[in-house]
Enzyme design. Structure first.
Site, PDB file in Angstrom:
ATOM      1  N   LYS A   1      -9.508  -6.944  -9.328  1.00  0.00           N
ATOM      2  CA  LYS A   1     -10.821  -5.628  -9.413  1.00  0.00           C
ATOM      3  C   LYS A   1     -10.022  -4.569  -9.928  1.00  0.00           C
ATOM      4  O   LYS A   1     -10.069  -3.993 -10.787  1.00  0.00           O
ATOM      5  CB  LYS A   1     -11.072  -5.462  -7.922  1.00  0.00           C
ATOM      6  CG  LYS A   1     -11.830  -6.448  -7.355  1.00  0.00           C
ATOM      7  CD  LYS A   1     -12.389  -5.787  -6.034  1.00  0.00           C
ATOM      8  CE  LYS A   1     -12.516  -6.708  -4.870  1.00  0.00           C
ATOM      9  NZ  LYS A   1     -13.537  -7.506  -4.750  1.00  0.00           N
TER      10      LYS A   1
ATOM     11  N   LYS B   1       0.998  -0.945   0.133  1.00  0.00           N
ATOM     12  CA  LYS B   1      -0.032  -0.023   0.040  1.00  0.00           C
ATOM     13  C   LYS B   1       0.892   1.165   0.036  1.00  0.00           C
ATOM     14  O   LYS B   1       0.548   2.303  -0.642  1.00  0.00           O
ATOM     15  CB  LYS B   1      -0.865   0.108   1.087  1.00  0.00           C
ATOM     16  CG  LYS B   1      -2.133  -0.969   1.133  1.00  0.00           C
ATOM     17  CD  LYS B   1      -2.969  -0.557  -0.029  1.00  0.00           C
ATOM     18  CE  LYS B   1      -4.035  -1.478   0.141  1.00  0.00           C
ATOM     19  NZ  LYS B   1      -4.960  -1.155  -1.023  1.00  0.00           N
TER      20      LYS B   1
ATOM     21  N   LYS C   1      -2.779 -12.675 -11.700  1.00  0.00           N
ATOM     22  CA  LYS C   1      -4.113 -13.121 -11.621  1.00  0.00           C
ATOM     23  C   LYS C   1      -5.283 -12.186 -11.791  1.00  0.00           C
ATOM     24  O   LYS C   1      -5.001 -10.922 -11.812  1.00  0.00           O
ATOM     25  CB  LYS C   1      -4.298 -13.816 -10.033  1.00  0.00           C
ATOM     26  CG  LYS C   1      -4.223 -12.803  -8.945  1.00  0.00           C
ATOM     27  CD  LYS C   1      -4.709 -13.517  -7.614  1.00  0.00           C
ATOM     28  CE  LYS C   1      -5.096 -12.447  -6.658  1.00  0.00           C
ATOM     29  NZ  LYS C   1      -5.511 -13.406  -5.533  1.00  0.00           N
TER      30      LYS C   1
END
Ligand code: TRP
Length: 329
Positions: free
Chosen positions: A197, A111, A194
């Site tokens: 979103k 993050k 993968k």
């Protein structure tokens, strides 16, 4: 019977990766276990969604969960923020979580890289909130993918630490729910990695047939095999992985044989793949829309879910307060 907890952040629509990587297994799990499935809408705040969007995002993910077959009569289906007890346990667990270990968490470090302008304290303590979600129901099993393994490890540590600190054997240390062979990682359509979103490489359960066709036809491939038996490149392997979960085995074999003999036409394969994805998602998409338009049903589901989740959560918080030493006057 195991007690299982799983949460999903309300930060985007569900995609094929969510379905085949997790939800499909939940459908079986919910029949055999005491399952708590919730929408992690506190966790969702770490990325600062607009107030105007928050409710719609939560509703969408809930409707999608239900459309997939998550059954509120079999499992406890609820919204995280409807259970304020979790925030109290989170506060209490924060007292025994150390800044050093939180700073070393892989997801936190990621993050810092990805959103350097918004490194809020809740990102640092994200694993503590997740631990609270899990141990508040005294879960012993948590279905997690690779990216959540460290968080589960920390949950175990926080549970263990609480038990040691107060010399009790109160919280079980939850294990990963083992799907065995059934755990499939669905790749994206952009050649590597993968389906996610935020990666922009996904096919959503709510996508229209036209959108699905467009996305699949645009998927990355390669220039085609030139020698019989040639190894598959990653982008092509990925198409086969998706085909494997949505198409008949005969179809997969047909294209695998074509590949092996260097006669494959990726355009044909994609057309078939798009068709089979649509066949799979279309009934779900229709159910999503039906459920979204049935607000009475949705509000009944969340009210009943909150009641069941709060019954379990408030018992834990009451007992935890007692263990810590809070006493009535
Ligand atoms: N961190 C999980 C994710 O990003 C979501 C989550 C929140 C969760 N609380 C949880 C998952 C508790 C399992 C159990 O996917």
């Amino acid at each position: 019977m195991d007690t299982v907890v799983s949460g999903i952040r309300s930060t985007g629509n569900l995609h094929l990766g969510n379905y085949f990587g997790a939800i499909k297994n939940f459908l079986r799990m919910q029949k055999e276990n005491n399952c708590y499935f919730f929408i992690a809408d506190y966790h969702a705040l770490t990325t600062h969604p607009k107030p105007a969007d928050l409710h719609g995002n939560i509703k969408q993910v809930l409707a999608e969960y239900l459309a997939c077959g998550i059954d509120p009569d079999a499992a406890t289906v609820f919204i995280q923020s409807d259970v304020p007890e979790v925030s109290e346990l989170y506060l209490l667990l924060n007292m025994n979580a150390y800044v050093g270990e939180l700073e070393r968490t892989a997801s936190f470090k990621e993050k810092i890289r990805k959103q350097p302008d918004n490194i809020n304290a809740a990102l640092l303590t994200y694993p503590v909130l997740m631990a609270a979600d899990i141990i508040i129901h005294k879960a012993n099993k948590v279905p997690v993918g690779k990216d959540q393994e460290q968080h589960l490890e920390m949950t175990r540590k926080f549970a263990r630490r609480f038990n040691m600190m107060y010399e009790v054997n109160y919280f079980p240390e939850p294990d990963a729910y083992n799907f065995g062979q059934q755990l499939v990682k669905i790749p994206g359509l952009d050649g590597s990695g993968k389906m996610g979103k935020s990666e922009g490489n996904g096919i959503f359960l709510s996508d229209t047939p036209q959108e699905i066709k467009k996305k699949v036809m645009r998927a990355v491939t390669d220039t085609g095999p030139t020698t019989p038996g040639q190894e598959l490149s990653e982008p092509v392997k990925n198409l086969f992985t998706i085909m494997n979960v949505v198409s008949d085995q005969d179809t997969v074999k047909f294209f695998a044989d074509k590949y092996a003999s260097c006669e494959i036409r990726y355009g044909d394969m994609k057309k078939q793949l798009a068709e089979d994805i649509i066949k799979f998602t279309e009934p779900i998409r229709i159910r999503i829309n039906d459920i979204l338009s049935d607000n009475k049903y949705l509000s009944k589901v969340v009210a009943e879910g909150a009641e069941k989740a709060r019954a379990s959560a408030s018992k834990t918080v009451r007992e935890v307060r007692e263990i810590i030493g809070y006493r009535p006057f």
